[in-house]
Design a protein around this motif. Structure first.
Motif, mmCIF file in Angstrom:
data_model
loop_
_atom_site.group_PDB
_atom_site.id
_atom_site.type_symbol
_atom_site.label_atom_id
_atom_site.label_comp_id
_atom_site.label_asym_id
_atom_site.label_seq_id
_atom_site.Cartn_x
_atom_site.Cartn_y
_atom_site.Cartn_z
ATOM 1 N N ALA A 1 0.613 -1.080 0.047
ATOM 2 C CA ALA A 1 0.077 -0.041 0.060
ATOM 3 C C ALA A 1 1.054 1.360 -0.027
ATOM 4 N N GLY B 1 1.218 4.122 -2.849
ATOM 5 C CA GLY B 1 0.981 5.642 -2.201
ATOM 6 C C GLY B 1 2.236 6.608 -2.838
ATOM 7 N N TYR C 1 -3.533 -3.371 -5.477
ATOM 8 C CA TYR C 1 -3.491 -2.223 -4.910
ATOM 9 C C TYR C 1 -3.431 -0.904 -5.952
ATOM 10 N N VAL D 1 -6.933 0.746 -5.189
ATOM 11 C CA VAL D 1 -6.732 1.882 -4.308
ATOM 12 C C VAL D 1 -6.960 3.015 -4.904
ATOM 13 N N ILE E 1 -9.047 6.933 -3.523
ATOM 14 C CA ILE E 1 -8.308 8.061 -3.124
ATOM 15 C C ILE E 1 -9.177 9.257 -3.721
ATOM 16 N N THR F 1 -2.622 11.664 -1.071
ATOM 17 C CA THR F 1 -2.647 10.120 -1.633
ATOM 18 C C THR F 1 -1.972 9.171 -0.809
ATOM 19 N N ALA G 1 -3.686 6.049 1.202
ATOM 20 C CA ALA G 1 -3.345 4.495 0.647
ATOM 21 C C ALA G 1 -3.000 3.759 2.087
#
Length: 212
Positions: free
Chosen positions: A53, A57, A134, A138, A142, A148, A152
């Protein structure tokens, strides 16, 4: 990010967790001999999920998607590690058998808690499908112009908690099942049942031979 969005993401994570994969089978294998080592493997897998994650990010996972060569080598590394786990487990089983373990005696533990944690972490880190999950999912949760990396990491923590909970349940159930099968009464019943089946098959073969 709204509560509804967070619940939707949690639902996706739950579907991902209950789908059998390398992490599930690894935790299952480790937990057969020691429940705590299986739980440690689950913790290692969850921790590695948070790392993925973080990579998303920071934008590093995008490189994995855009570079087929990097993706190929990560897949190769993951495959080699899984082969190593399988071969090492087989060799440890043979070594235990040669040591003359008695039925019902405590078996040597192939994995310590730290070894289980490391195995779970590496299995997830070397699984590019986790990173691609992800990378694909993900960003949809967001908010535009939001933090961000922070978002994340929150989503990664949610996925890690769900994955750890599920894999821990797998570890406990697997160990309990093995403990039940190792009970003298259960073992005796299984031996009698198998002996009975073999006897019936033998009688059937004899009857068939006599009739021919």
């Amino acid at each position: 990010m709204t509560l509804l969005s967070l619940l939707a993401f949690a639902g996706l994570c739950l579907l991902l967790s209950v789908t059998p994969g390398p992490d599930t089978f690894l935790v299952l294998r480790i937990a057969l001999n020691r429940a705590s080592a299986g739980v440690a493997a689950a913790a290692g897998s969850a921790s590695a999920a948070v790392v993925w994650a973080g990579l998303v990010g920071l934008g590093l996972a995008a490189i994995l998607e855009q570079s087929a060569e990097v993706f190929r080598w990560v897949k190769i590394a993951g495959g080699i590690y899984l082969v190593y786990l399988g071969v090492s487990s087989f060799l440890k089983t043979r070594k235990a058998a040669r040591a003359g373990m008695k039925e019902g005696a405590d078996a040597p533990l192939p994995y310590s808690r730290w070894a289980g944690f490391g195995a779970g972490a590496l299995s997830t880190l070397l699984n590019p499908k986790v990173g691609l999950f992800y990378l694909a999912v993900v960003p949809q949760f967001i908010p535009h112009g939001g933090n961000t990396f922070g978002t994340a990491m929150i989503l990664g923590a949610v996925e890690a908690v769900i994955a750890f909970s599920y894999l821990t349940a797998v570890a406990v159930v697997a160990y309990k099942a093995m403990t039940w099968l190792r009970r003298p009464k259960v073992n005796s019943a299984m031996e009698r049942a198998s002996s009975g089946i073999i006897t019936v098959l033998g009688v059937g073969v004899l009857a068939s031979g006599a009739a021919s």
